[in-house]
Write a protein that holds these residues in place. Structure first.
Motif, PDB file in Angstrom:
ATOM      1  N   TYR A 136       0.838  -1.210   0.000  1.00  0.00           N
ATOM      2  CA  TYR A 136       0.000   0.000   0.000  1.00  0.00           C
ATOM      3  C   TYR A 136       0.869   1.255   0.000  1.00  0.00           C
ATOM      4  O   TYR A 136       0.600   2.212  -0.729  1.00  0.00           O
ATOM      5  N   ARG A 158       0.911   4.189  -2.749  1.00  0.00           N
ATOM      6  CA  ARG A 158       0.736   5.606  -2.413  1.00  0.00           C
ATOM      7  C   ARG A 158       1.871   6.445  -2.999  1.00  0.00           C
ATOM      8  O   ARG A 158       1.648   7.551  -3.512  1.00  0.00           O
ATOM      9  N   ARG A 202      -6.815  -2.612  -1.283  1.00  0.00           N
ATOM     10  CA  ARG A 202      -6.474  -1.217  -1.012  1.00  0.00           C
ATOM     11  C   ARG A 202      -5.337  -0.748  -1.935  1.00  0.00           C
ATOM     12  O   ARG A 202      -5.353   0.363  -2.452  1.00  0.00           O
ATOM     13  N   THR A 203      -4.359  -1.629  -2.147  1.00  0.00           N
ATOM     14  CA  THR A 203      -3.269  -1.294  -3.066  1.00  0.00           C
ATOM     15  C   THR A 203      -3.793  -1.071  -4.475  1.00  0.00           C
ATOM     16  O   THR A 203      -3.466  -0.074  -5.130  1.00  0.00           O
ATOM     17  N   THR A 259      -5.873   2.118  -4.811  1.00  0.00           N
ATOM     18  CA  THR A 259      -5.034   3.314  -4.801  1.00  0.00           C
ATOM     19  C   THR A 259      -4.433   3.557  -6.179  1.00  0.00           C
ATOM     20  O   THR A 259      -4.423   4.690  -6.685  1.00  0.00           O
TER      21      THR A 259
END
Length: 372
Positions: free
Chosen positions: A48, A52, A84-85, A88
């Motif tokens: 993650y 980001r 989530r990765t 993003t």
């Protein structure tokens, strides 16, 4: 304009997905091949925090070594770490590509990059990759028909050697035969011995093209019953690709070599662990980027003085040392494989020039964070 497809084609050309292990999951994970690419970031792990970093930098493509989805999943909701990765990256318009075991073995790949970082010369794979199985076809053709037969064999896939095609060998000679009752000879008459000026043609071919090439020969050859033979070629084991690397360093002690390894690799909490006599002489070095205990038996039979790899377990390491094998140097998995990132970055910049901006992530994604 450089597209995602352009970059993927380059990466897949250097690190062909077909060379990945059968259990692996490599290639383009997310992204539209038609999208433009102006910024490419490289990292070892698709965590993650790395996602980001790529999003904040405005990357159009994140190239990672470790796959995001190595095991099957039933959903990619952003409530999960992998989801989530991916979310993003998707929100930022950043594609994702993984080059894992296909990058491990390749020329310019992970183990070679690590070997170069550690100063190894005369590098060769510990386990050379098996060459594509090949055959050699030999046939005998009347002089007037030789070129047509050579062309048919080439069109069917024979005669390709490296960056060359239509490769063949020919020699002149005489063919002898006597057609028997029931024959329909293209040359000569039934019952009469015949002597024909012929060319002996030899070509190599991928074994996967064997049937197609033989059919092409039979279709193009003027004889009713052409003479031909097929030989399976042995693998000479000369491949420059393969698992791990072995090479030479200037003669030094194990202590000195281990210290040079620590200086060459990015720092981690894991650090560098050594098993062996600190004063042992080191000249031949074997290594494998990533987890390499599966090569212990092979390395023990080599002339290596030391084996550098990651994730060595207690019992295999102990048993290896008890058999008077090479010394062992255990390094952080992430640090070993990070050495590949500047290599593939430079390769991409050389291929695309100023059309694409690149960046290597320095985020330490090794899971171990400190030693008390």
């Amino acid at each position: 304009m450089t597209t995602l497809s352009d970059v993927v084609d380059l990466l897949h050309g250097w690190y062909p997905p077909a060379t990945a292990d059968s259990w692996d999951a490599v290639g383009l994970v997310a992204g539209d091949p038609a999208d433009p690419v102006a910024k490419v970031m490289f990292a070892v792990d698709p965590t993650y925090d790395v996602a980001r970093e790529a999003a904040d930098w405005g990357a159009d493509l994140l190239v990672v070594h470790h796959p995001l989805f190595l095991k099957p999943v039933h959903g990619v909701a952003a409530t999960t770490p992998k989801g989530r990765t991916l979310a993003t990256l998707s929100r930022a318009g950043c594609a994702l590509l993984s080059a894992h075991t296909n990058a491990d073995q390749a020329v310019g790949g992970v183990s070679e990059a690590m070997a170069t970082a550690l100063g190894l010369s005369d590098q060769a794979p510990i386990l050379p990759a098996p060459a594509e199985p090949r055959d050699k076809l030999t046939t005998f053709v009347p002089l007037a028909d030789a070129e047509a037969v050579r062309s048919a064999l080439g069109a069917a896939g024979a005669g390709r050697i490296g960056d060359y095609d239509q490769a063949s060998f020919s020699a002149s000679g005489q063919g002898r035969f006597r057609p028997l009752a029931g024959a329909n000879p293209a040359i000569g008459a039934v019952g009469e011995p015949e002597v024909v000026e012929e060319e002996r043609i030899e070509v190599v071919l991928p074994r996967s093209r064997r049937t197609a090439v033989v059919r092409a020969l039979l279709a193009a050859h003027p004889y009713e019953e052409p003479a031909w033979d097929l030989t399976e070629l042995a693998d000479a084991g000369l491949a420059t690709t393969g698992t791990g690397r072995i090479g030479t360093v200037p003669e030094q002690t194990l202590r000195s070599f281990a210290e040079s390894v620590a200086r060459a690799l990015p720092q981690t909490a894991h650090g560098v662990r050594v098993a062996g006599d600190p004063e042992r002489v080191v000249r031949r070095v074997a290594l494998c980027g990533g987890a390499g205990d599966f090569l212990l038996d092979t390395v023990r039979r080599s002339d290596a003085d030391v084996y550098v790899t990651s994730d060595l377990r207690h019992h295999p390491a102990s048993e290896f040392l008890e058999q008077d094998g090479p010394a062992l140097v255990d390094v952080a998995h992430w640090a070993a494989e990070w050495t590949w990132l500047p290599v593939v970055e430079a390769r991409l910049r050389a291929a695309l020039g100023d059309t694409v901006e690149t960046r290597v992530s320095v985020a330490v994604t090794d899971p171990w964070t400190f030693r008390p």
